[in-house]
Design an enzyme around this catalytic site. Sequence first.
Site, short mmCIF file in Angstrom:
data_model
loop_
_atom_site.label_atom_id
_atom_site.label_comp_id
_atom_site.label_asym_id
_atom_site.label_seq_id
_atom_site.Cartn_x
_atom_site.Cartn_y
_atom_site.Cartn_z
N LYS A 182 15.39 0.05 4.71
CA LYS A 182 14.91 0.63 3.45
C LYS A 182 15.18 2.15 3.40
CE LYS A 182 12.31 1.37 -0.22
NZ LYS A 182 12.67 0.96 -1.56
N LYS A 239 9.36 10.90 -0.95
CA LYS A 239 8.64 10.22 0.15
C LYS A 239 9.63 9.51 1.07
CE LYS A 239 6.04 6.07 1.10
NZ LYS A 239 5.46 4.83 0.62
N LEU A 287 0.83 -1.20 0.00
CA LEU A 287 0.00 0.00 0.00
C LEU A 287 0.87 1.26 0.00
CD1 LEU A 287 -2.51 -1.46 2.60
CD2 LEU A 287 -3.01 -0.95 0.18
N PRO A 288 0.25 2.43 -0.30
CA PRO A 288 1.07 3.64 -0.47
C PRO A 288 1.85 4.09 0.78
CG PRO A 288 -1.09 3.94 -1.47
CD PRO A 288 -1.14 2.65 -0.72
N THR A 323 6.46 0.59 1.76
CA THR A 323 7.48 1.40 2.43
C THR A 323 6.74 2.40 3.32
OG1 THR A 323 8.97 1.25 0.55
CG2 THR A 323 9.39 3.03 2.11
P1 NAD Z 1 0.74 2.49 -6.33
O1 NAD Z 1 0.12 3.78 -5.98
O2 NAD Z 1 0.97 2.15 -7.78
O3 NAD Z 1 -0.14 1.28 -5.71
C1 NAD Z 1 -0.78 1.34 -4.48
C2 NAD Z 1 -2.10 0.62 -4.64
O4 NAD Z 1 -2.75 0.55 -3.37
C3 NAD Z 1 -3.06 1.36 -5.58
O5 NAD Z 1 -3.46 0.50 -6.64
C4 NAD Z 1 -4.25 1.74 -4.66
O6 NAD Z 1 -5.50 1.72 -5.32
C5 NAD Z 1 -4.14 0.68 -3.60
N1 NAD Z 1 -4.81 1.03 -2.35
C6 NAD Z 1 -4.72 2.17 -1.63
N2 NAD Z 1 -5.47 2.06 -0.51
C7 NAD Z 1 -6.03 0.83 -0.53
C8 NAD Z 1 -6.92 0.14 0.33
N3 NAD Z 1 -7.38 0.70 1.44
N4 NAD Z 1 -7.29 -1.10 -0.01
C9 NAD Z 1 -6.85 -1.68 -1.15
N5 NAD Z 1 -6.01 -1.07 -2.02
C10 NAD Z 1 -5.62 0.17 -1.71
O7 NAD Z 1 2.10 2.41 -5.52
P2 NAD Z 1 3.34 1.42 -5.76
O8 NAD Z 1 4.32 2.08 -6.67
O9 NAD Z 1 2.82 0.07 -6.10
O10 NAD Z 1 3.99 1.43 -4.31
C11 NAD Z 1 3.46 0.64 -3.25
C12 NAD Z 1 4.44 0.70 -2.10
O11 NAD Z 1 5.70 0.20 -2.53
C13 NAD Z 1 4.69 2.12 -1.56
O12 NAD Z 1 4.80 2.06 -0.17
C14 NAD Z 1 6.02 2.49 -2.21
O13 NAD Z 1 6.75 3.44 -1.45
C15 NAD Z 1 6.74 1.15 -2.25
N6 NAD Z 1 7.79 1.03 -3.28
C16 NAD Z 1 7.57 1.48 -4.54
C17 NAD Z 1 8.58 1.34 -5.48
C18 NAD Z 1 8.38 1.82 -6.90
O14 NAD Z 1 9.36 1.92 -7.65
N7 NAD Z 1 7.14 2.09 -7.33
C19 NAD Z 1 9.79 0.74 -5.15
C20 NAD Z 1 9.97 0.25 -3.86
C21 NAD Z 1 8.95 0.40 -2.93
#
Ligand code: NAD
Length: 295
Positions: free
Chosen positions: A169, A244, A65-66, A94
């Site tokens: 991280k 972030k 999740l975000p 994260t």
């Molecule tokens: P994203 O915004 O693409 O995906 C998050 C998903 O969570 C969305 O599809 C959203 O609809 C869903 N969501 C939000 N609230 C929800 C709820 N209550 N119930 C169900 N679904 C819900 O983000 P991401 O890029 O996939 O990142 C996710 C996590 O991974 C974050 O914490 C980010 O910091 C971490 N991360 C991302 C990357 C990257 O390169 N994108 C790399 C490492 C870590």
Amino acid sequence: MTRIAFIGLGNMGGGMAANQAKAGHEVSAFDLSAAALQRAVAAGCTAAATAGEAVEGADVVITMLPAGAHVRAVYANDVLPRAKAGALLIDCSTIDVESARAVAAQAVAAGFRFADAPVSGGAAGAEAGTLAFMVGCVEADFADIEPVLEPMARAVIRAGDHGAGQAAKICNNMVLGVSMIAVSEAFALAEKLGLAPDKFFEIASKSSGQCWSLTSYSPWPGLVETAPSNRDYEGGFATTMMLKDLKLAQDAAAKAGASTPMGAQAEALYALFDRLGAGGKDFSAILQLLRGEAP
Ligand code: NAD
């Protein structure tokens, strides 16, 4: 075959859930976004109507999740009330160390095993199943956690107890943010001094300035084939995501009384770059700011 509930199917979670289905597990998936849920179904997962429904009967619950507030809410409303006894709960988002430890304490108090397991490797690594997991868990639980993460991983490392995965991280990404700025500054200075960027790259790659930001992810285009700098800084790791993580590091440093002046400066520069409208660009585009170009 394990029954896995997967909540959060965005850029990262989508590929990760798909790899669990590909490994032969039964994946019950949920996301607030119908489009994300549809993509997961096309990749072999089963759609759940709510997060609670996904969790019911699962052996393992994975959340991606975000931010901390989302994880706290999903745990309080859906995971803890609905998970079956003995389920293994793994949060791969994260988030801030404090939220990770709070959720861990609630999970343990309710009788569950919990791990914070944030990742490095980006959306490409999520898709390819080559993420690096940094795991915070009770030592005895790690033997059960490692094989669950394996279909999504190239490395699974236990960092320590609850919260240690998140600590690893944000410390790692603070190094990355600072080093990308240092490399970009060096390219900008080399240019002003009349030193050809490719010569500087060749020399620093074999000297003490060598680092991942230079040799694996060069912000200067045309030097590292796979780097986002060759695709007009599209894709990769967005400036908003780097910002972030740098904010999480600064918040954690303030609470822990740690001195992180370079991390603070990196956060300020990325915040400025974001305000200038570059939030969606790969974080290596910070070179443009340091060369005095409009993003
Ligand atoms: P994203 O915004 O693409 O995906 C998050 C998903 O969570 C969305 O599809 C959203 O609809 C869903 N969501 C939000 N609230 C929800 C709820 N209550 N119930 C169900 N679904 C819900 O983000 P991401 O890029 O996939 O990142 C996710 C996590 O991974 C974050 O914490 C980010 O910091 C971490 N991360 C991302 C990357 C990257 O390169 N994108 C790399 C490492 C870590």
